[in-house]
Design an enzyme around this catalytic site. Structure first.
Site, PDB file in Angstrom:
ATOM      1  N   CYS A   1       0.903  -1.234  -0.060  1.00 26.34           N
ATOM      2  CA  CYS A   1      -0.139  -0.013   0.053  1.00 26.34           C
ATOM      3  C   CYS A   1       0.664   1.316  -0.062  1.00 26.34           C
ATOM      4  CB  CYS A   1      -1.026  -0.060   1.352  1.00 26.34           C
ATOM      5  SG  CYS A   1      -0.360   0.136   2.822  1.00 26.34           S
TER       6      CYS A   1
HETATM    7  O1  LIG Z   1      -1.902   2.370   5.197  1.00 22.07           O
HETATM    8  C1  LIG Z   1      -2.737   2.683   4.033  1.00 22.07           C
HETATM    9  C2  LIG Z   1      -2.026   2.982   2.797  1.00 22.07           C
HETATM   10  O2  LIG Z   1      -0.797   3.621   2.823  1.00 22.07           O
HETATM   11  C3  LIG Z   1      -2.974   3.351   1.688  1.00 22.07           C
HETATM   12  O3  LIG Z   1      -2.407   2.834   0.449  1.00 22.07           O
HETATM   13  C4  LIG Z   1      -3.396   4.830   1.732  1.00 22.07           C
HETATM   14  O4  LIG Z   1      -4.432   4.943   2.803  1.00 22.07           O
HETATM   15  C5  LIG Z   1      -3.903   5.345   0.371  1.00 22.07           C
HETATM   16  O5  LIG Z   1      -5.012   5.935   0.910  1.00 22.07           O
HETATM   17  P1  LIG Z   1      -5.845   6.441  -0.603  1.00 22.07           P
HETATM   18  O6  LIG Z   1      -6.337   5.480  -1.403  1.00 22.07           O
HETATM   19  O7  LIG Z   1      -6.981   7.522   0.222  1.00 22.07           O
HETATM   20  O8  LIG Z   1      -4.780   7.615  -1.277  1.00 22.07           O
END
Ligand SMILES: O=C[C@H](O)[C@H](O)[C@H](O)COP(=O)(O)O
Length: 149
Positions: free
Chosen positions: A65
């Site tokens: 992630c």
């Molecule tokens: O721990 C969570 C991760 O780093 C996610 O990839 C992150 O929250 C991405 O979030 P969004 O899709 O809101 O950019």
């Protein structure tokens, strides 16, 4: 090796990871943003890849992630999984050697292509330590997993 890979984001490093694993001869199963129709939420796709390891459908997994944090937390909630968030090769080596980690967690933000290769080299070269203290630590994690004293 059969390796499940997950990512909540369709980033070049995630695609590069799948390509690199296949180039190294691994049988890759993709989850999340890397697989159309799969739930791309970081908790869901990390859980799916981790469950592959827990059920024996995969030998190991790599969960990704943006920071690597959510992916590692979710994977570590699956009993039998020891996920390690690795930002360098030394950490990846130690994760396999001392922690007998079976899931590698990566940050899409921090992991460049050269760093990815270094981390994978270390991860796949290192073997779990036979040292009695290391084995006892890993066994203790197993007892924690099973809610045993
Ligand atoms: O721990 C969570 C991760 O780093 C996610 O990839 C992150 O929250 C991405 O979030 P969004 O899709 O809101 O950019």
């Amino acid at each position: 090796m059969r390796i499940s890979v997950s990512s909540d984001m369709d980033e070049p490093v995630a695609r590069g990871l799948v390509a690199e694993l296949r180039a190294r001869g691994h049988d890759v199963t993709a989850h999340g943003a890397l697989h159309p129709g799969s739930d791309p939420q970081w908790a869901a796709c990390s859980e799916a890849a981790a469950r592959d390891v827990a059920t024996g459908a995969a030998d190991q997994a790599v969960v990704c992630c943006w920071t690597g944090t959510g992916a590692s937390i979710a994977a570590n909630k699956v009993p039998g999984v020891r996920a390690a968030l690795c930002t360098d090769a030394y950490t990846a080596d130690g994760a396999r050697r001392w922690n007998d980690a079976n899931v590698l967690a990566l940050s899409l933000r921090l992991t460049s292509e050269p760093l990815l290769k270094e981390i994978l080299d270390a991860w796949f070269t290192a073997e779990a330590s036979e040292d009695a203290e290391d084995r006892e630590n890993v066994a203790r994690i197993g007892r924690l997993d099973r809610r045993e004293p």
